[in-house]
Scaffold this active site. Structure first.
Site, PDB file in Angstrom:
ATOM      1  CG  LEU A   1      -1.929  -1.127   1.340  1.00 36.41           C
ATOM      2  CD1 LEU A   1      -2.631  -1.070   2.686  1.00 36.41           C
ATOM      3  CD2 LEU A   1      -2.945  -1.040   0.201  1.00 36.41           C
ATOM      4  N   GLY A   2       2.050   1.148   0.542  1.00 34.31           N
ATOM      5  CA  GLY A   2       2.915   2.318   0.596  1.00 34.31           C
ATOM      6  C   GLY A   2       4.239   1.993   1.265  1.00 34.31           C
TER       7      GLY A   2
ATOM      8  CG  PHE B   1       7.489   2.500  10.506  1.00 37.05           C
ATOM      9  CD1 PHE B   1       7.098   1.214  10.166  1.00 37.05           C
ATOM     10  CD2 PHE B   1       7.557   2.831  11.838  1.00 37.05           C
ATOM     11  CE1 PHE B   1       6.798   0.274  11.135  1.00 37.05           C
ATOM     12  CE2 PHE B   1       7.260   1.904  12.825  1.00 37.05           C
ATOM     13  CZ  PHE B   1       6.878   0.615  12.464  1.00 37.05           C
ATOM     14  N   GLY B   2       8.990   1.856   7.094  1.00 33.88           N
ATOM     15  CA  GLY B   2       9.075   0.551   6.450  1.00 33.88           C
ATOM     16  C   GLY B   2       8.049   0.439   5.344  1.00 33.88           C
TER      17      GLY B   2
ATOM     18  CE  LYS C   1       3.952   3.064  10.481  1.00 37.63           C
ATOM     19  NZ  LYS C   1       3.440   4.196  11.282  1.00 37.63           N
TER      20      LYS C   1
ATOM     21  CG  ASP D   1       4.406  13.151   9.911  1.00 37.05           C
ATOM     22  OD1 ASP D   1       4.675  14.182   9.245  1.00 37.05           O
ATOM     23  OD2 ASP D   1       4.662  12.011   9.502  1.00 37.05           O
TER      24      ASP D   1
END
Length: 350
Positions: free
Chosen positions: A58-59, A63-64, A80, A177
């Site tokens: 998905l993205g 972070f990862g 995630k 953020d």
């Protein structure tokens, strides 16, 4: 809870270069953290994501990688995944779980649980939010595919995102953020604010009187966030507060009005490519029509035009420096709700 987390993180940092690993037994990790969330096994997520298939990505971020998956009970999830042996990122992982353990709001992305396999392989599991991000719809791939978001929908999105932020601040949490790519949208274009890896909990100030303890007004910390959204005061003085989120939200409001990204180096090379600067300039010089997305049908003397003008004035206030000139997110929310009802126009919020 913070003591438990800090103790775990200390244990992690002392063990990370040693051959032993955190126990793979889910209950061990759960008791280390002291949370009530479900602990997923690695095998569960392996099956859910089809072995972390690249087609399900998905993205990707600092972070990862985030993967789409489907659990055996039918729930669709976003996983995630942190796969780097990096103290700073592990600390963000721990911080995100700590923050999420305190929160419950209809406009925050639901958190299902977490998984760990080794010290360097940690995962957070969220509800999958199916309709992409606000950034996708305003100036990303969905915009390029011809998806147009009408003004009344944009205003609702702004209200729901403001509601989530006001809730966070009332809970003593600063997001740090806020940006359009962290505002997820479901099939009904309802908001789910995401990504709490950089969030900061303000310390409690205990009064000597009988009054209840309150949250500190700020915390001293090195600037964190995304270029184009970071509060200039925070960047300069290294003191983050709720008004830092207000500034970032002002940039998001400018995006909602203009359908332009927060930073764009394709603009005039002789200008600073920040939307915040462009928006402030156009609003201050009464050239709002040059900022507004032409697809919105902006006319200063019609209902939509008056609503856009009021939101633009609110964005202008959110972007003020010094930070003391900015409204709180509670005030921002109340103003947006008033604009939607048509009872809080341009002159009332100046």
């Amino acid at each position: 809870m913070r003591c438990v987390l800090f103790s775990w993180f200390q244990c992690y940092t002392t063990r990370k270069n040693q051959p032993q690993q955190i126990s793979n037994h889910p209950q061990q990790f759960s008791s280390d953290f002291g949370f009530q969330f479900h602990t997923f096994s690695y095998e569960e997520l392996l099956i859910a994501t089809k072995h972390f298939a690249s087609s399900g990505i998905l993205g990707k971020g600092s972070f990862g990688i985030v993967y789409h998956g489907k659990l055996q009970d039918g729930r669709q999830i976003a996983v995630k995944s942190l796969r780097e042996n990096n103290d700073k990122k592990v600390q963000q992982f721990v911080n995100e779980i700590e923050v999420l353990s305190k929160l419950s709001h209809q406009n925050l992305v639901p958190f299902y649980g977490y998984c760990h396999r080794h010290d360097h392989e940690l995962m957070l599991v969220f509800e999958f939010v199916s309709n992409g991000t606000l950034a996708d719809h305003l100036h990303g791939k969905r915009k390029k595919q011809g998806t147009l978001v009408p003004w009344h929908t944009r205003l609702n999105i702004a209200i729901e995102a403001a509601s989530a932020l006001a809730y966070l601040h009332n809970s003593g949490i600063i997001h740090r953020d806020i940006k359009s790519s962290n505002i997820l949208l479901d099939d009904n274009l309802c908001v789910k604010v995401a990504d709490f890896g950089l969030s900061r909990t303000l310390p409690l100030v205990v009064s000597t009187s009988k009054e209840a303890a309150t949250f500190a007004s700020h915390a001293s910390t090195a600037p964190q966030g995304t270029n184009g959204y970071i509060d200039p005061d925070y960047f300069q003085f290294h003191r983050v507060c709720d008004k830092s989120d207000t500034y970032s939200f002002g940039v998001v409001l400018a995006e909602i009005i203009s359908s332009l990204p927060a930073v764009d180096d394709t603009w005039n090379p002789y200008e600073v490519p920040l939307l915040s600067h462009l928006a402030m300039n156009k609003i201050q010089n009464e050239a709002l029509h040059e900022l507004v997305d032409p697809c919105l049908g902006f006319q200063p003397d019609n209902e939509i035009g008056e609503s856009i003008t009021a939101v633009a004035e609110l964005a202008f206030q959110c972007l003020q420096c010094p930070k003391e000139l900015r409204p709180s997110m509670k005030q921002v929310l109340e103003t947006l709700q008033g604009i939607k009802k048509g009872i809080w126009g341009f002159h009332q919020i100046t």
